[in-house]
Structures are given as structure tokens and as C-alpha cells.
Design a protein around this motif. Structure first.
Motif, PDB file in Angstrom:
ATOM      1  N   VAL A 118      42.655  37.763  -3.058  1.00 32.41           N
ATOM      2  CA  VAL A 118      43.716  36.758  -2.931  1.00 32.41           C
ATOM      3  C   VAL A 118      44.816  37.411  -2.105  1.00 32.41           C
ATOM      4  CG1 VAL A 118      45.373  35.309  -4.147  1.00 32.41           C
ATOM      5  CG2 VAL A 118      43.105  35.765  -5.152  1.00 32.41           C
ATOM      6  N   VAL A 119      45.053  36.907  -0.901  1.00 27.60           N
ATOM      7  CA  VAL A 119      46.030  37.554  -0.022  1.00 27.60           C
ATOM      8  C   VAL A 119      47.398  36.859  -0.075  1.00 27.60           C
ATOM      9  CG1 VAL A 119      44.350  38.594   1.528  1.00 27.60           C
ATOM     10  CG2 VAL A 119      45.173  36.318   2.017  1.00 27.60           C
ATOM     11  N   GLN A 120      47.414  35.656  -0.633  1.00 28.42           N
ATOM     12  CA  GLN A 120      48.697  34.968  -0.821  1.00 28.42           C
ATOM     13  C   GLN A 120      48.508  33.949  -1.936  1.00 28.42           C
ATOM     14  OE1 GLN A 120      50.363  33.267   2.780  1.00 28.42           O
ATOM     15  NE2 GLN A 120      51.699  31.906   1.619  1.00 28.42           N
ATOM     16  N   ASP A 121      49.505  33.878  -2.833  1.00 29.54           N
ATOM     17  CA  ASP A 121      49.433  32.853  -3.878  1.00 29.54           C
ATOM     18  C   ASP A 121      50.850  32.563  -4.336  1.00 29.54           C
ATOM     19  OD1 ASP A 121      48.328  31.030  -5.587  1.00 29.54           O
ATOM     20  OD2 ASP A 121      47.759  32.509  -7.121  1.00 29.54           O
ATOM     21  N   ASP A 122      51.436  31.520  -3.749  1.00 27.98           N
ATOM     22  CA  ASP A 122      52.801  31.158  -4.129  1.00 27.98           C
ATOM     23  C   ASP A 122      52.850  29.655  -4.403  1.00 27.98           C
ATOM     24  OD1 ASP A 122      52.834  29.928  -1.596  1.00 27.98           O
ATOM     25  OD2 ASP A 122      53.569  31.771  -0.656  1.00 27.98           O
ATOM     26  N   ALA A 123      54.025  29.138  -4.585  1.00 27.67           N
ATOM     27  CA  ALA A 123      54.158  27.730  -4.969  1.00 27.67           C
ATOM     28  C   ALA A 123      53.529  26.798  -3.937  1.00 27.67           C
ATOM     29  CB  ALA A 123      55.641  27.392  -5.127  1.00 27.67           C
ATOM     30  N   ILE A 127      45.782  31.677  -0.604  1.00 26.93           N
ATOM     31  CA  ILE A 127      44.799  32.104   0.415  1.00 26.93           C
ATOM     32  C   ILE A 127      43.830  33.094  -0.222  1.00 26.93           C
ATOM     33  CG2 ILE A 127      44.423  33.172   2.661  1.00 26.93           C
ATOM     34  CD1 ILE A 127      47.237  32.374   3.441  1.00 26.93           C
ATOM     35  N   GLU A 128      42.554  32.727  -0.149  1.00 25.83           N
ATOM     36  CA  GLU A 128      41.503  33.606  -0.674  1.00 25.83           C
ATOM     37  C   GLU A 128      40.595  34.054   0.468  1.00 25.83           C
ATOM     38  OE1 GLU A 128      39.241  31.388  -3.474  1.00 25.83           O
ATOM     39  OE2 GLU A 128      40.820  31.394  -5.021  1.00 25.83           O
ATOM     40  N   VAL A 129      40.193  35.320   0.424  1.00 21.88           N
ATOM     41  CA  VAL A 129      39.132  35.785   1.323  1.00 21.88           C
ATOM     42  C   VAL A 129      37.880  35.909   0.472  1.00 21.88           C
ATOM     43  CG1 VAL A 129      38.348  37.593   2.886  1.00 21.88           C
ATOM     44  CG2 VAL A 129      40.783  36.996   2.775  1.00 21.88           C
ATOM     45  N   ARG A 130      36.970  35.012   0.708  1.00 21.09           N
ATOM     46  CA  ARG A 130      35.745  34.944  -0.089  1.00 21.09           C
ATOM     47  C   ARG A 130      34.580  35.550   0.674  1.00 21.09           C
ATOM     48  NH1 ARG A 130      35.275  29.087  -2.984  1.00 21.09           N
ATOM     49  NH2 ARG A 130      37.166  29.218  -4.251  1.00 21.09           N
ATOM     50  N   THR A 458      26.698  39.360   3.341  1.00 18.07           N
ATOM     51  CA  THR A 458      27.645  38.256   3.135  1.00 18.07           C
ATOM     52  C   THR A 458      28.406  38.001   4.436  1.00 18.07           C
ATOM     53  OG1 THR A 458      29.532  39.662   2.564  1.00 18.07           O
ATOM     54  CG2 THR A 458      28.063  39.055   0.760  1.00 18.07           C
ATOM     55  N   GLU A 459      29.082  36.858   4.493  1.00 20.53           N
ATOM     56  CA  GLU A 459      30.060  36.672   5.558  1.00 20.53           C
ATOM     57  C   GLU A 459      31.351  36.162   4.947  1.00 20.53           C
ATOM     58  OE1 GLU A 459      28.247  34.131   8.374  1.00 20.53           O
ATOM     59  OE2 GLU A 459      27.975  32.486   6.985  1.00 20.53           O
ATOM     60  N   ILE A 460      32.430  36.431   5.649  1.00 16.20           N
ATOM     61  CA  ILE A 460      33.752  36.068   5.118  1.00 16.20           C
ATOM     62  C   ILE A 460      33.993  34.573   5.253  1.00 16.20           C
ATOM     63  CG2 ILE A 460      36.207  36.175   5.761  1.00 16.20           C
ATOM     64  CD1 ILE A 460      35.952  39.168   5.970  1.00 16.20           C
ATOM     65  N   GLN A 461      34.550  33.994   4.196  1.00 17.74           N
ATOM     66  CA  GLN A 461      35.128  32.659   4.318  1.00 17.74           C
ATOM     67  C   GLN A 461      36.598  32.770   3.898  1.00 17.74           C
ATOM     68  OE1 GLN A 461      34.463  29.487   1.375  1.00 17.74           O
ATOM     69  NE2 GLN A 461      33.877  28.179   3.096  1.00 17.74           N
ATOM     70  N   THR A 462      37.489  32.436   4.806  1.00 19.07           N
ATOM     71  CA  THR A 462      38.915  32.435   4.479  1.00 19.07           C
ATOM     72  C   THR A 462      39.280  31.034   4.009  1.00 19.07           C
ATOM     73  OG1 THR A 462      39.202  33.997   6.281  1.00 19.07           O
ATOM     74  CG2 THR A 462      41.206  33.009   5.376  1.00 19.07           C
ATOM     75  N   LEU A 463      39.715  30.931   2.775  1.00 20.99           N
ATOM     76  CA  LEU A 463      39.996  29.626   2.182  1.00 20.99           C
ATOM     77  C   LEU A 463      41.510  29.514   1.982  1.00 20.99           C
ATOM     78  CD1 LEU A 463      38.663  27.082   0.885  1.00 20.99           C
ATOM     79  CD2 LEU A 463      38.800  28.298  -1.289  1.00 20.99           C
ATOM     80  N   ILE A 464      42.126  28.565   2.702  1.00 18.88           N
ATOM     81  CA  ILE A 464      43.582  28.397   2.632  1.00 18.88           C
ATOM     82  C   ILE A 464      43.880  27.045   1.999  1.00 18.88           C
ATOM     83  CG2 ILE A 464      45.736  28.404   3.948  1.00 18.88           C
ATOM     84  CD1 ILE A 464      44.379  30.100   6.048  1.00 18.88           C
TER      85      ILE A 464
END
Ligand code: NAD
Length: 468
Positions: A118-123, A127-130, A458-464
Motif C-alpha cells: 500500500v503506497v498511499q492510503d488517505d481520506a 493506492i495498492e501495488v498488487r 507475477t506482474e504488477i497491477q497498480t490499483l488506484i
């Protein structure tokens, strides 16, 4: 026809045609293996593709299946190990170890975590890097450690949620087909398919439209072909290729104290290890004593049929490899080399080459410049250690390398200057389930093992996520 069967879509499938498997201790065909057709490969790929959604749904189920897989391998080990000895040549005790290692890799992989950062988690935003699985993996292996190499691929690939089509070398198909049999009991249909055949089957796999990833272990020459075949549809590749590993002995070493480790580092599995010591660099003043110690061991080691419990080294695995070693040693002889031990094939049938210590040889000779992958070790004198490092690095290969000294911190500093994916101090080689293993330069792309190896499947999925 073959008694062994392919594993396709959870079923044991007989070959429509077959090819002979040779016992390298005799040079004679002892069994037939199924030669998969293109249609059978297509069925295996389709089955792997259909199995993906179900297999990806439940990580805990995958963990359990891998643990059950380890148990299934252990339960069948006594039956598979003799098959491995007969087709590969290695002593039965070593074949049993390979089976134990294969099961251990399954157990280890079952416990791997698939990272989620989890690279960012605010109100406002999360943002997750899966890490997502890639899809169907085509796994292709070499003949020196057929089961171990297969486990390095299939266990992490399956844990990550991929499905696999596995192809062993045509020189050692039977133990891998038996592995497929054992795992069929514990894996859902289509999750692991095992096909055997010639080199062209490998080429069909790498150009097949279904796989999204090729995990390959073999020679540099074939690795380059695999990379080219993967390029048109941008399949991901992990390539574990050949090496020409240097071992650099420093001047503070007692030759007697390191000779056993150096000898086995070069000659275990009859030299057929990608990270075997393939060149030894020795300071001039230690040259003759170390050569004498190595020669003593080369002359006394027992080579023969792997079913003889006294035997420590088996034959070379196949005629091509046997002829290659004969050729490289003959080339060295013609370039003025001497032999402190061995130097010729052993009479009496089978692909046996005497354990050979090559002296009075230099760069520019094939046995120094190329990968011998057999029981013939060139020992090279050097004047100063900077020269030794430069010569060790002057190659397209970059798989492993080692430095030997009683001064561990100096050896560690020098080992860090080796241009190789693996570097060791006072040992050579080492492969562990929890450390990355791979080559630099022409020795490979990517790594296997540990969390790093898992990421390669695996490959990265960036989930925003915008929260409002
Ligand atoms: P190889 O390249 O001849 O064959 C390896 C595999 O590739 C076999 O299964 C073969 O059937 C298949 N193949 C052949 N042609 C193909 C093609 N065009 N497309 C796809 N697949 C194809 O190698 P080998 O003689 O079986 O193995 C010895 C080599 O493997 C040595 O160089 C050794 O150093 C290397 N090796 C590397 C590692 C490592 O982890 N880096 C481990 C073991 C062996």
C-alpha cells in the motif's frame, strides 16, 4: 510403446508415438518415452488455460495443494529415484537427495507470501501495488537435475496462481513424467500438464499463442532461441543458462585444507552443474601443490554405474555431452596441455570420462573459454589477484564465482567484484530455496527461488482507488 504417460488435463495420456531413453552407464536404450504430438501439446495448453480461473480463486487451496504435492513426491520417491539414476546416470543416493530437494522446494514455496504494497492510503485515495499471476507458464528443463529444476519453476508458478505446461529434456523424460503422475493425485485437472518429446516440442511451446511466460533452464544457445521465439508476442521469460564459473584461490590458503571442497565443487554430478567450478585460478606458488591435491582426489574417486552403492560419480548423461568433453580435452592436449589426472574416456561402454585435471593451459583454449559441463577442470596460475579477477570476469558468462581465503573480509570484498549473479566465499556452489539464483550477462535473465523467484511468475497491477 512407452509405459510412461503424459499428464494432460488431469489424465494420464499415452503417447501416440515414442522415442528411446538411454541409460548413460551402458549407452543402451532401456525404455521408451511418449513423444507428444502438436495436437497433444495444444490439448495441454488448452487445459492449462481452462484451469486458470478456478486455480486463481483460492490462495489457501493452492498452499495446501503444494504441501500435498510435497507429500506425494516423498511417498513416490523410492520409486522415482531409480528411474532418475537409470536415465540421468547419477548415483542412487544423489537421486534420492534430488527427490528430497524437490519435495522441500514444494514445501518452501507453499509458505511464500504474495506481496501487496500500500503506497498511499488517505481520506481521498488508496493506492495498492498488487501482484497478479501471468497465466499459463511454459516450463522447459535441462537433463542434469530434471526434478529439482522442475520444482524451482512449477512450485512458485503454481503458488502465484499460474498454471503450467512442463517439458523435460528428451534425455531425462521418465522421472519428470513420473513426477507428473505423483502430482496428478493432488492437483486439480489442467493445473500441471507434463509433456515429453524432442527439442522441437520445446520450440512449439515457446511459439505457442497460449503461454504468457516461459521459464527455461538450458544452454546459452537455446536460451537465445527461446528469447527470440518469445519476442513476437512479448511473452515474459526467465532464462537460467550456462556458466563458466571461476574459483579464485588466494595465496594464504592451505591447498590440503580446500582441496576436497574445490574438487567436489567442480566434479559433483560429474561436472554437470550449471554452477560447477569450471576454472580454478591459483597463485603461482600454490599451483603445483594444489594441482597435486586435486589430482589425488581425481584418481581415487570411484566412477561407475549409479546403482553401485560405492560409486561417487556417474557417467556423462548423453553421447553429445560425452563427445563434447572428449573434444575439449583433445583440443587442450593439442594446445600443449598436460593432465595431472585422467585425460581420456574410460574403456568399457557407457559415457564415462575419467576425472581430469588439466594443467599448462591458458585462455584462448576451448576448455578454458567455453563451458565444459563435464569432469575436466583446468587449473590456471596467476601472478597477482587483480589479474585473477580480470581474467575471471573476461567472459560472456556470469553465473557464479568464488574466492577462497582465510581472510574472509578480503575474500568477501573480492567476491563482490565478480561479474556474476552468484558469488561465494570458501564454498562453491550453493543453491537454497530462500535465496535468489540467476545469471548475469549471457548466463541468464531473471532469477529463481525465494520471494524474488516468485515475483518472476507475477506482474504488477497498480490499483488506484478514488474514495469519493
Ligand atoms: P539445451 O539448451 O540443449 O536443452 C534444454 C531444454 O531446452 C531441453 O528440454 C530441450 O529439449 C529444450 N530445447 C531445445 N531446443 C529448444 C528450442 N529451440 N526451443 C525451446 N526448447 C528447446 O540444454 P541441456 O544440454 O539440456 O542443458 C545443459 C545446459 O543447461 C548447460 O549449459 C547448463 O549450464 C545449463 N543449466 C543451467 C542451469 C541454471 O540454473 N542456470 C541449471 C542447469 C543447467
Amino acid at each position: 510403446m512407452s509405459d510412461s504417460t503424459l499428464t494432460i488435463d488431469g489424465k494420464n495420456v499415452p503417447g501416440e508415438r515414442s522415442f528411446g531413453v538411454i541409460n548413460p552407464a551402458t549407452g543402451q536404450v532401456f525404455a521408451e518415452a511418449p513423444d507428444a504430438t502438436r495436437a497433444q501439446l495444444d490439448r495441454a495448453m488448452d487445459a492449462a488455460s481452462r484451469a486458470l480461473p478456478g486455480w486463481q480463486a483460492d490462495l489457501e487451496r493452492r498452499r495446501k495443494a503444494l504441501r500435498d504435492g510435497a507429500a506425494a513426491i516423498r511417498a513416490r520417491a523410492k520409486e522415482i529415484a531409480p528411474l532418475l539414476t537409470r536415465e540421468q546416470g547419477k548415483p542412487l543416493a544423489r537421486a534420492n537427495e534430488e527427490l528430497a530437494g524437490t519435495a522441500a522446494w514444494f514445501d518452501y514455496s507453499a509458505g511464500l507470501e504474495i506481496p501487496l504494497e500500500v503506497v498511499q492510503d488517505d481520506a481521498d485515495t488508496r493506492i495498492e501495488v498488487r501482484r497478479r499471476p501471468l497465466g499459463v507458464v511454459a516450463a522447459i528443463t535441462a537433463w542434469n537435475y530434471p526434478l529439482m529444476l522442475a520444482s524451482w519453476k512449477i512450485a512458485p508458478a503454481l503458488l502465484a496462481g499460474n498454471t503450467v505446461v512442463l517439458k523435460p529434456s528428451p534425455f531425462t523424460p521418465l522421472s519428470t513424467l513420473a513426477l507428473g503422475d505423483a502430482l496428478r493425485e493432488v492437483l486439480p485437472p489442467g493445473v500441471l500438464n507434463v509433456v515429453s518429446g524432442g527439442d522441437e516440442l520445446g520450440a512449439w511451446m515457446t511459439s505457442h499463442p497460449i503461454p504468457r511466460k516461459i521459464s527455461f533452464t538450458g544452454s546459452v544457445a537455446t536460451g537465445k532461441r527461446v528469447a527470440a521465439a518469445a519476442a513476437p508476442d512479448l511473452k515474459r521469460v526467465t532464462l537460467e543458462l550456462g556458466g563458466n564459473d571461476p574459483a579464485i584461490v588466494l595465496e594464504d590458503v592451505d591447498p590440503k585444507a580446500v582441496a576436497d571442497r574445490l574438487f567436489w565443487g567442480a566434479f559433483a554430478n560429474t561436472g554437470q552443474i550449471c554452477t560447477a567450478i569450471k576454472r580454478v585460478f591459483v597463485p603461482e606458488k600454490l599451483y603445483r601443490p594444489l594441482v597435486a591435491e586435486l589430482a589425488l582426489r581425481a584418481k581415487s574417486v570411484k566412477m561407475g554405474d549409479g546403482f553401485d552403492p560405492e560409486v561417487q560419480l556417474g557417467p556423462l548423461n548423453n553421447r553429445m555431452q560425452f563427445e563434447r568433453v572428449c573434444e575439449l580435452v583433445e583440443d587442450a592436449r593439442q594446445h600443449g596441455a598436460s593432465f595431472a589426472a585422467g585425460g581420456k574416456p574410460r574403456a568399457g561402454g557407457g559415457y564415462f570420462f575419467e576425472p581430469t585435471i588439466v594443467t599448462d593451459v591458458k585462455e584462448g583454449t576451448r576448455i578454458v573459454d567455453e563451458e565444459q559441463f563435464g569432469p575436466a577442470l583446468p587449473v590456471l596460475p596467476y601472478r597477482d589477484v587483480e589479474e585473477a579477477i580480470a581474467r575471471a570476469n573476461a567472459t560472456h558468462y556470469g553465473l557464479g564465482g568464488s574466492v577462497w581465503s582465510t581472510d574472509v573480509s578480503r575474500a568477501t570484498e573480492l567476491a563482490g567484484r565478480l561479474e556474476s549473479g552468484n558469488a561465494w566465499v570458501n564454498q562453491h556452489p550453493v543453491a537454497l530455496p530462500y535465496t535468489p539464483f540467476g545469471g548475469s550477462k549471457w548466463s541468464g535473465i531473471g532469477v529463481e527461488n525465494g520471494p524474488w523467484g516468485l515475483l518472476g511468475f507475477t506482474e504488477i497491477q497498480t490499483l488506484i482507488v478514488k474514495k469519493r
